[in-house]
Write an enzyme that holds these catalytic residues in place. Structure first.
Site, PDB file in Angstrom:
ATOM      1  N   CYS A 112      30.558  64.445  61.479  1.00 16.33           N
ATOM      2  CA  CYS A 112      29.209  64.006  61.112  1.00 16.33           C
ATOM      3  C   CYS A 112      28.355  65.124  60.527  1.00 16.33           C
ATOM      4  O   CYS A 112      27.322  64.858  59.909  1.00 16.33           O
ATOM      5  CB  CYS A 112      28.513  63.387  62.313  1.00 16.33           C
ATOM      6  N   HIS A 165      20.969  63.458  61.041  1.00 15.06           N
ATOM      7  CA  HIS A 165      22.153  62.595  61.065  1.00 15.06           C
ATOM      8  C   HIS A 165      21.781  61.291  61.766  1.00 15.06           C
ATOM      9  O   HIS A 165      21.198  61.288  62.851  1.00 15.06           O
ATOM     10  CB  HIS A 165      23.287  63.309  61.792  1.00 15.06           C
ATOM     11  N   ASN A 189      25.945  54.445  62.467  1.00 17.03           N
ATOM     12  CA  ASN A 189      26.369  55.834  62.279  1.00 17.03           C
ATOM     13  C   ASN A 189      27.492  55.849  61.244  1.00 17.03           C
ATOM     14  O   ASN A 189      28.603  55.402  61.514  1.00 17.03           O
ATOM     15  CB  ASN A 189      26.859  56.414  63.611  1.00 17.03           C
TER      16      ASN A 189
END
EC number: 2.3.1.180
Length: 328
Positions: A122, A255, A285
């Site tokens: 990520c 993020h 996500n």
């Protein structure tokens, strides 16, 4: 003459298949797994996510996002002299040929520009941006296409409601070019392999077959505790390097993993929530794609304007984290 790197184009793409919490809850119920829209939203802030079709790979999503970024930058594919793709779900299980090379081919490029993948989960997009920034400042490359692209739906265990409700598929891209005006103001990257086991896909190839699990595993509580701490620290490190303070940030793009982590980060930086770009509610996500997806959304809806200072930061498996501070 001092060279800088500057973002001159953004683009993103989400697969057409949108899955709401209610739809996902119904699919899981058929397997005897209970969840609900309220349960998912209260823990993550996520209301929906997009899933790629079986025939769509990370490179397909990447190319669609890249074309939009190139259009905004008013460049042709062969103007690009370096492609960097951040992805934890590359086209090929053995990770080669690189997804960046596949993107190069699908864009129809013939200039034999360099192409490489970056793997920091990520955090991948900020790692890739930092790499592009260094190459441009060195004079080695003039126009760099940086992409985050993921098909996380391929590695989700749909019998584990603690993870399968959190992730989605998508891609985001930026074109970074050499400039005489400062664009990227500071970058800062970190990793701590001591925490490698809290977020991982442990499977590997052995004798031509999969050994171990091909599903994502996450210790949510451990990731949450680390994320809140390191995101604040790395943001301050980037600001200090640029000789700036958090009051000078116009937009925070963390993020897009969990709204509680995101809100906690903004609070620790003393930023009002109105200055934070949020797309996790609609995208889930999307790992390395989440930051460029959010950036492109805010650029195209007019929130982020030329001259605005944007803080982008991510955390990911490894454990990795990093930040990029940029003037648009």
């Amino acid at each position: 003459m001092t060279l800088y790197s500057k973002i001159i184009g953004t683009g993103s793409y989400l697969p057409e298949k949108r899955v709401s919490n209610q739809e996902l809850a119904e699919q899981l119920a058929a397997k005897g797994i209970e969840t609900s829209d309220e349960w998912i939203v209260s823990r993550s802030g996520i209301s929906a996510r997009h899933f790629a079709e079986p025939e769509q790979n990370a490179s397909d999503l990447a190319v669609l996002a890249a074309r939009r970024a190139l259009d905004m930058a008013q460049l042709q594919p062969d103007d690009i002299d370096l492609i960097i793709v951040a992805s934890s779900t590359p086209d090929f299980f053995g990770s080669f040929p690189s997804t960046a090379c596949i993107v190069q081919r699908k864009l129809g490029m013939t200039n034999t520009s360099a192409a490489v993948d970056v793997q920091a989960v990520c955090s991948g997009f900020v790692y890739a941006m930092s790499t592009a920034d260094s190459f441009i400042k060195s004079g080695a490359h003039k126009h760099v296409l940086v992409i985050g692209a993921e098909v996380f739906s391929r590695i989700l265990n749909f019998e584990d409601r603690t993870t399968c409700v959190l992730f989605g598929d998508g891609a985001g891209a930026v074109v970074m070019s050499a400039s005489q005006e400062p664009g990227v103001l500071a970058t800062k990257l970190h990793a701590d392999g001591r925490h490698a086991d809290i977020l991982s896909v442990s499977g590997h190839v052995s004798n031509g077959a999969l050994a171990g699990s091909a599903f994502l595993y996450m210790d949510g509580q451990a990731v949450f505790k680390l994320a809140v701490t390191v995101l604040e620290k790395v943001a301050h490190e980037a600001l200090a390097h640029a000789g700036m303070t958090s009051e000078q940030i116009d937009w925070l793009i963390p993020h897009q993993a969990n709204i509680r982590i995101m809100n906690g980060t903004a609070k620790k930086l003393g930023l009002p929530l109105e200055k934070m770009v949020v797309t996790v509610d609609q995208h889930g996500n999307t790992s390395a794609a989440s930051i460029p997806l959010a950036l492109d959304t805010a650029v195209r809806d007019g929130r982020i304007k030329p001259g605005d200072v944007v803080m982008m930061e991510g955390v990911g498996g490894g454990f990795t984290w990093g930040a990029v501070l940029a003037r648009m």
